[in-house]
Design a protein around this motif. Sequence first.
Motif, PDB file in Angstrom:
ATOM      1  N   PRO A 218       0.797  -1.222   0.000  1.00  0.00           N
ATOM      2  CA  PRO A 218       0.000   0.000   0.000  1.00  0.00           C
ATOM      3  C   PRO A 218       0.831   1.273   0.000  1.00  0.00           C
ATOM      4  CG  PRO A 218      -0.516  -1.373   1.905  1.00  0.00           C
ATOM      5  CD  PRO A 218       0.591  -2.031   1.175  1.00  0.00           C
ATOM      6  N   GLY A 219       2.066   1.194   0.507  1.00  0.00           N
ATOM      7  CA  GLY A 219       2.900   2.382   0.534  1.00  0.00           C
ATOM      8  C   GLY A 219       2.487   3.327   1.655  1.00  0.00           C
ATOM      9  N   PRO A 220       3.186   4.446   1.771  1.00  0.00           N
ATOM     10  CA  PRO A 220       2.944   5.360   2.891  1.00  0.00           C
ATOM     11  C   PRO A 220       1.742   6.285   2.704  1.00  0.00           C
ATOM     12  CG  PRO A 220       4.707   6.201   1.514  1.00  0.00           C
ATOM     13  CD  PRO A 220       4.325   4.872   0.934  1.00  0.00           C
ATOM     14  N   ASP A 221       1.326   6.467   1.453  1.00  0.00           N
ATOM     15  CA  ASP A 221       0.265   7.444   1.192  1.00  0.00           C
ATOM     16  C   ASP A 221      -1.103   6.792   1.274  1.00  0.00           C
ATOM     17  OD1 ASP A 221       2.152   9.432   0.782  1.00  0.00           O
ATOM     18  OD2 ASP A 221       2.376   8.901  -1.328  1.00  0.00           O
ATOM     19  N   ARG A 222      -1.525   6.542   2.498  1.00  0.00           N
ATOM     20  CA  ARG A 222      -2.808   5.875   2.742  1.00  0.00           C
ATOM     21  C   ARG A 222      -3.652   6.793   3.620  1.00  0.00           C
ATOM     22  NH1 ARG A 222      -3.433  -0.493   4.103  1.00  0.00           N
ATOM     23  NH2 ARG A 222      -5.667  -0.543   4.542  1.00  0.00           N
TER      24      ARG A 222
ATOM     25  N   SER B 240      -9.768   3.200   3.155  1.00  0.00           N
ATOM     26  CA  SER B 240      -8.733   4.218   2.969  1.00  0.00           C
ATOM     27  C   SER B 240      -8.496   4.423   1.485  1.00  0.00           C
ATOM     28  CB  SER B 240      -7.414   3.786   3.628  1.00  0.00           C
ATOM     29  OG  SER B 240      -7.556   3.594   5.014  1.00  0.00           O
ATOM     30  N   ILE B 241      -7.956   5.578   1.144  1.00  0.00           N
ATOM     31  CA  ILE B 241      -7.551   5.867  -0.227  1.00  0.00           C
ATOM     32  C   ILE B 241      -6.035   5.777  -0.298  1.00  0.00           C
ATOM     33  CG2 ILE B 241      -7.420   7.632  -2.028  1.00  0.00           C
ATOM     34  CD1 ILE B 241     -10.105   8.687  -1.064  1.00  0.00           C
ATOM     35  N   VAL B 242      -5.549   4.943  -1.204  1.00  0.00           N
ATOM     36  CA  VAL B 242      -4.116   4.759  -1.401  1.00  0.00           C
ATOM     37  C   VAL B 242      -3.728   5.430  -2.712  1.00  0.00           C
ATOM     38  CG1 VAL B 242      -2.261   3.080  -1.730  1.00  0.00           C
ATOM     39  CG2 VAL B 242      -4.120   2.585  -0.127  1.00  0.00           C
ATOM     40  N   THR B 243      -2.715   6.263  -2.662  1.00  0.00           N
ATOM     41  CA  THR B 243      -2.357   7.033  -3.857  1.00  0.00           C
ATOM     42  C   THR B 243      -0.964   6.753  -4.394  1.00  0.00           C
ATOM     43  OG1 THR B 243      -1.590   8.866  -2.468  1.00  0.00           O
ATOM     44  CG2 THR B 243      -3.883   8.935  -3.236  1.00  0.00           C
TER      45      THR B 243
END
Length: 235
Positions: free
Chosen positions: A209-213, A222-225
Amino acid sequence: MSDRHVDQVAARVHTIVSDIFRSLDHILASVETCYHASSSFTCADLVAVRPEIFACLSGKRDVVAGAGVIVAPGVLADRRRWLEWWQAPSEQDPTFLDVDLDPESLDFYDYTAAEWFAVPERTRHRHIVGPYVDYGGTDTYMLTFTTPAEVDGRFLGVVGADVRAARFEALLLGVLAAGPAQITLVNGEGRVVATNSPRLPAGSLLLDPGPDRRPLPGLPWSIVTSARDRAISPR
């Protein structure tokens, strides 16, 4: 990915979810009215709730696959357990979902153990489950929306709707596609609810998911970008 685009996606998600729960509120109000009007609450009383259930199914036929009332054990005078649940086959009248509610049966359907029932019973708040494969009903990916029915502190059960995951995603595609980068809506387990990436089908488990959640207030999503397109099989 700009904050403005994420805000637009978040707003659209909240609008769609609110609209679905608004339909459930109409069913909920009908349940409460029937309960108050009956001296001995029975399955027959729930017949009066069907117009609101059918209105939900017909008004949202392209999104909602099923809707109804799941009664808590011991609430009805004539049945220990009961599902007043109706499905909406394409271009057909609603059909009643007949399940085995006999605890002594091998096919017993213990709905009280299901997350969509147990969480609203415990929290007395709305809940959303999924996406998951509805093996017992439509064999497609579903999201289940439920809200608790409670009168004078007594938990009566839940009012709910099964929402086709593909149609839910379709309602979001316009705003998802408006951004220049990948954006994905995931549930608490990291499973994809909706995305603008063709490589991430609904139900896939996002591995990175990475850090931008960004969590969505009031929703288990959640929105993951900034996630990479890596996922495992949705099944």
